[in-house]
Design a protein around this motif. Structure first.
Motif, PDB file in Angstrom:
ATOM      1  N   ARG A  67      25.189  47.914  66.315  1.00 41.00           N
ATOM      2  CA  ARG A  67      26.168  46.893  66.721  1.00 41.00           C
ATOM      3  C   ARG A  67      27.602  47.381  66.470  1.00 41.00           C
ATOM      4  N   LEU A  68      27.821  47.968  65.292  1.00 39.94           N
ATOM      5  CA  LEU A  68      29.150  48.493  64.976  1.00 39.94           C
ATOM      6  C   LEU A  68      29.521  49.646  65.900  1.00 39.94           C
ATOM      7  N   SER A  69      28.564  50.477  66.213  1.00 37.15           N
ATOM      8  CA  SER A  69      28.818  51.613  67.099  1.00 37.15           C
ATOM      9  C   SER A  69      29.236  51.134  68.484  1.00 37.15           C
ATOM     10  N   LYS A  70      28.574  50.093  68.978  1.00 34.41           N
ATOM     11  CA  LYS A  70      28.944  49.546  70.281  1.00 34.41           C
ATOM     12  C   LYS A  70      30.360  48.986  70.258  1.00 34.41           C
ATOM     13  N   LYS A  71      30.698  48.261  69.187  1.00 35.66           N
ATOM     14  CA  LYS A  71      32.054  47.713  69.074  1.00 35.66           C
ATOM     15  C   LYS A  71      33.081  48.838  69.016  1.00 35.66           C
ATOM     16  N   THR A  72      32.760  49.893  68.261  1.00 36.76           N
ATOM     17  CA  THR A  72      33.678  51.024  68.131  1.00 36.76           C
ATOM     18  C   THR A  72      33.884  51.711  69.469  1.00 36.76           C
ATOM     19  N   GLN A  73      32.798  51.920  70.197  1.00 31.23           N
ATOM     20  CA  GLN A  73      32.903  52.554  71.506  1.00 31.23           C
ATOM     21  C   GLN A  73      33.721  51.703  72.483  1.00 31.23           C
ATOM     22  N   LYS A  74      33.530  50.381  72.425  1.00 29.10           N
ATOM     23  CA  LYS A  74      34.313  49.495  73.297  1.00 29.10           C
ATOM     24  C   LYS A  74      35.798  49.555  72.950  1.00 29.10           C
ATOM     25  N   ALA A  75      36.103  49.600  71.648  1.00 31.41           N
ATOM     26  CA  ALA A  75      37.503  49.673  71.230  1.00 31.41           C
ATOM     27  C   ALA A  75      38.135  50.982  71.688  1.00 31.41           C
ATOM     28  N   LEU A  76      37.409  52.080  71.578  1.00 31.12           N
ATOM     29  CA  LEU A  76      37.926  53.362  72.032  1.00 31.12           C
ATOM     30  C   LEU A  76      38.106  53.369  73.552  1.00 31.12           C
ATOM     31  N   ALA A  77      37.148  52.803  74.261  1.00 32.60           N
ATOM     32  CA  ALA A  77      37.257  52.730  75.724  1.00 32.60           C
ATOM     33  C   ALA A  77      38.456  51.877  76.132  1.00 32.60           C
ATOM     34  N   LYS A  78      38.690  50.800  75.405  1.00 30.41           N
ATOM     35  CA  LYS A  78      39.820  49.930  75.716  1.00 30.41           C
ATOM     36  C   LYS A  78      41.140  50.660  75.489  1.00 30.41           C
ATOM     37  N   SER A  79      41.241  51.401  74.397  1.00 23.31           N
ATOM     38  CA  SER A  79      42.479  52.137  74.145  1.00 23.31           C
ATOM     39  C   SER A  79      42.675  53.249  75.168  1.00 23.31           C
ATOM     40  N   ASN A  80      41.595  53.931  75.530  1.00 14.51           N
ATOM     41  CA  ASN A  80      41.696  54.961  76.571  1.00 14.51           C
ATOM     42  C   ASN A  80      42.109  54.361  77.912  1.00 14.51           C
ATOM     43  N   SER A  81      41.564  53.215  78.221  1.00 14.05           N
ATOM     44  CA  SER A  81      41.917  52.529  79.464  1.00 14.05           C
ATOM     45  C   SER A  81      43.396  52.155  79.479  1.00 14.05           C
ATOM     46  N   SER A  82      43.871  51.684  78.351  1.00 14.39           N
ATOM     47  CA  SER A  82      45.286  51.326  78.239  1.00 14.39           C
ATOM     48  C   SER A  82      46.172  52.547  78.460  1.00 14.39           C
ATOM     49  N   GLN A 114      40.472  52.337  64.743  1.00 15.36           N
ATOM     50  CA  GLN A 114      40.466  52.915  63.404  1.00 15.36           C
ATOM     51  C   GLN A 114      39.832  51.955  62.403  1.00 15.36           C
ATOM     52  N   ARG A 115      40.144  50.678  62.514  1.00 16.49           N
ATOM     53  CA  ARG A 115      39.570  49.680  61.601  1.00 16.49           C
ATOM     54  C   ARG A 115      38.046  49.660  61.720  1.00 16.49           C
ATOM     55  N   LEU A 116      37.555  49.664  62.962  1.00 16.89           N
ATOM     56  CA  LEU A 116      36.109  49.652  63.168  1.00 16.89           C
ATOM     57  C   LEU A 116      35.460  50.945  62.659  1.00 16.89           C
ATOM     58  N   THR A 117      36.154  52.065  62.823  1.00 19.32           N
ATOM     59  CA  THR A 117      35.642  53.324  62.311  1.00 19.32           C
ATOM     60  C   THR A 117      35.552  53.293  60.789  1.00 19.32           C
ATOM     61  N   MET A 118      36.547  52.716  60.151  1.00 18.54           N
ATOM     62  CA  MET A 118      36.535  52.610  58.690  1.00 18.54           C
ATOM     63  C   MET A 118      35.423  51.663  58.211  1.00 18.54           C
ATOM     64  N   THR A 120      32.614  51.165  59.780  1.00 16.35           N
ATOM     65  CA  THR A 120      31.384  51.926  59.981  1.00 16.35           C
ATOM     66  C   THR A 120      31.184  52.921  58.844  1.00 16.35           C
ATOM     67  N   ALA A 121      32.234  53.627  58.477  1.00 18.69           N
ATOM     68  CA  ALA A 121      32.138  54.599  57.384  1.00 18.69           C
ATOM     69  C   ALA A 121      31.813  53.896  56.066  1.00 18.69           C
ATOM     70  N   GLY A 122      32.430  52.757  55.838  1.00 20.78           N
ATOM     71  CA  GLY A 122      32.150  52.004  54.616  1.00 20.78           C
ATOM     72  C   GLY A 122      30.719  51.497  54.553  1.00 20.78           C
ATOM     73  N   ASP A 123      30.202  51.080  55.694  1.00 24.83           N
ATOM     74  CA  ASP A 123      28.818  50.602  55.722  1.00 24.83           C
ATOM     75  C   ASP A 123      27.823  51.750  55.603  1.00 24.83           C
ATOM     76  N   TYR A 124      28.205  52.916  56.086  1.00 25.99           N
ATOM     77  CA  TYR A 124      27.295  54.062  56.057  1.00 25.99           C
ATOM     78  C   TYR A 124      27.248  54.725  54.690  1.00 25.99           C
ATOM     79  N   SER A 125      28.339  54.682  53.937  1.00 27.42           N
ATOM     80  CA  SER A 125      28.404  55.421  52.677  1.00 27.42           C
ATOM     81  C   SER A 125      27.327  55.023  51.648  1.00 27.42           C
ATOM     82  N   PRO A 126      27.003  53.743  51.438  1.00 26.44           N
ATOM     83  CA  PRO A 126      25.920  53.449  50.496  1.00 26.44           C
ATOM     84  C   PRO A 126      24.558  53.974  50.969  1.00 26.44           C
ATOM     85  N   TYR A 127      24.358  53.973  52.276  1.00 24.47           N
ATOM     86  CA  TYR A 127      23.090  54.451  52.820  1.00 24.47           C
ATOM     87  C   TYR A 127      22.951  55.951  52.640  1.00 24.47           C
ATOM     88  N   ALA A 128      24.062  56.667  52.773  1.00 22.90           N
ATOM     89  CA  ALA A 128      24.035  58.129  52.663  1.00 22.90           C
ATOM     90  C   ALA A 128      23.910  58.583  51.210  1.00 22.90           C
TER      91      ALA A 128
END
Length: 129
Positions: A67-82, A114-118, A120-128
Motif C-alpha cells: 500500500r505504501l509503495s503504491k502511494k509512493t509511486q503515485k506521488a512520484l508520478a504526480k511530481s514527474n507529471s508536474s 520524500q515524506r512517503l519514502t521516509m 516506508t523506510a521507517g516501517d521497513y527498519s524494524p522488519y529488517a
C-alpha cells in the motif's frame, strides 16, 4: 462435442494433479512433523508455533508495504507529471511569470514523495533488524 471432451479431459487431468500434489504435501508435512517430534518435541512445538506466526506477520507487513509503495509511486508520478507539464509549456509559464508557482508546486509534490519514502523506510527498519 470434441471441444467439450477435450476440456473435460483437461479438467480431469488438472484435478488429478492437484489431488496428487495435495496428498504428497500432506504426507511430507506429517512425516516431517513426526520426525521433528521424534528428534526433539520441544523444538517441534517451538517451530510449529513460531513459523505460522512469522508467516502471518510477514503477510500483514507485505500488505502494508504494498500500500505504501503504491502511494509512493503515485506521488512520484504526480511530481514527474508536474515537471513534464511545466517543461512542455515553458513559454506559457514564462509569459505568465509563473516560474515560482510551478517550482513551488513541484517542490511540494517532491516533499510529499520524500515524506512517503521516509515513512516506508521507517516501517521497513524494524522488519529488517
Amino acid at each position: 462435442t470434441s471441444r467439450l471432451s477435450a476440456d473435460c479431459e483437461k479438467v480431469t487431468s488438472q484435478v488429478e494433479l492437484n489431488v496428487n500434489v495435495l496428498l504428497r504435501s500432506l504426507l511430507q508435512a506429517l512425516f516431517t512433523l513426526g520426525f521433528m517430534f521424534y528428534i526433539n518435541w520441544k523444538l517441534m512445538l517451538t517451530a510449529f508455533i513460531s513459523v505460522p506466526t512469522v508467516t502471518v506477520l510477514s503477510k500483514a507487513f507485505g500488505a502494508i508495504m504494498r500500500r505504501l509503495s503504491k502511494k509512493t509511486q503515485k506521488a512520484l508520478a504526480k511530481s514527474n507529471s508536474s515537471a513534464e507539464e511545466a517543461i512542455a509549456a515553458v513559454r506559457t509559464v514564462k509569459s505568465f511569470a509563473a516560474e515560482r508557482e510551478e517550482s513551488s508546486r513541484y517542490s511540494h509534490e517532491l516533499k510529499e514523495y520524500q515524506r512517503l519514502t521516509m515513512v516506508t523506510a521507517g516501517d521497513y527498519s524494524p522488519y529488517a533488524a
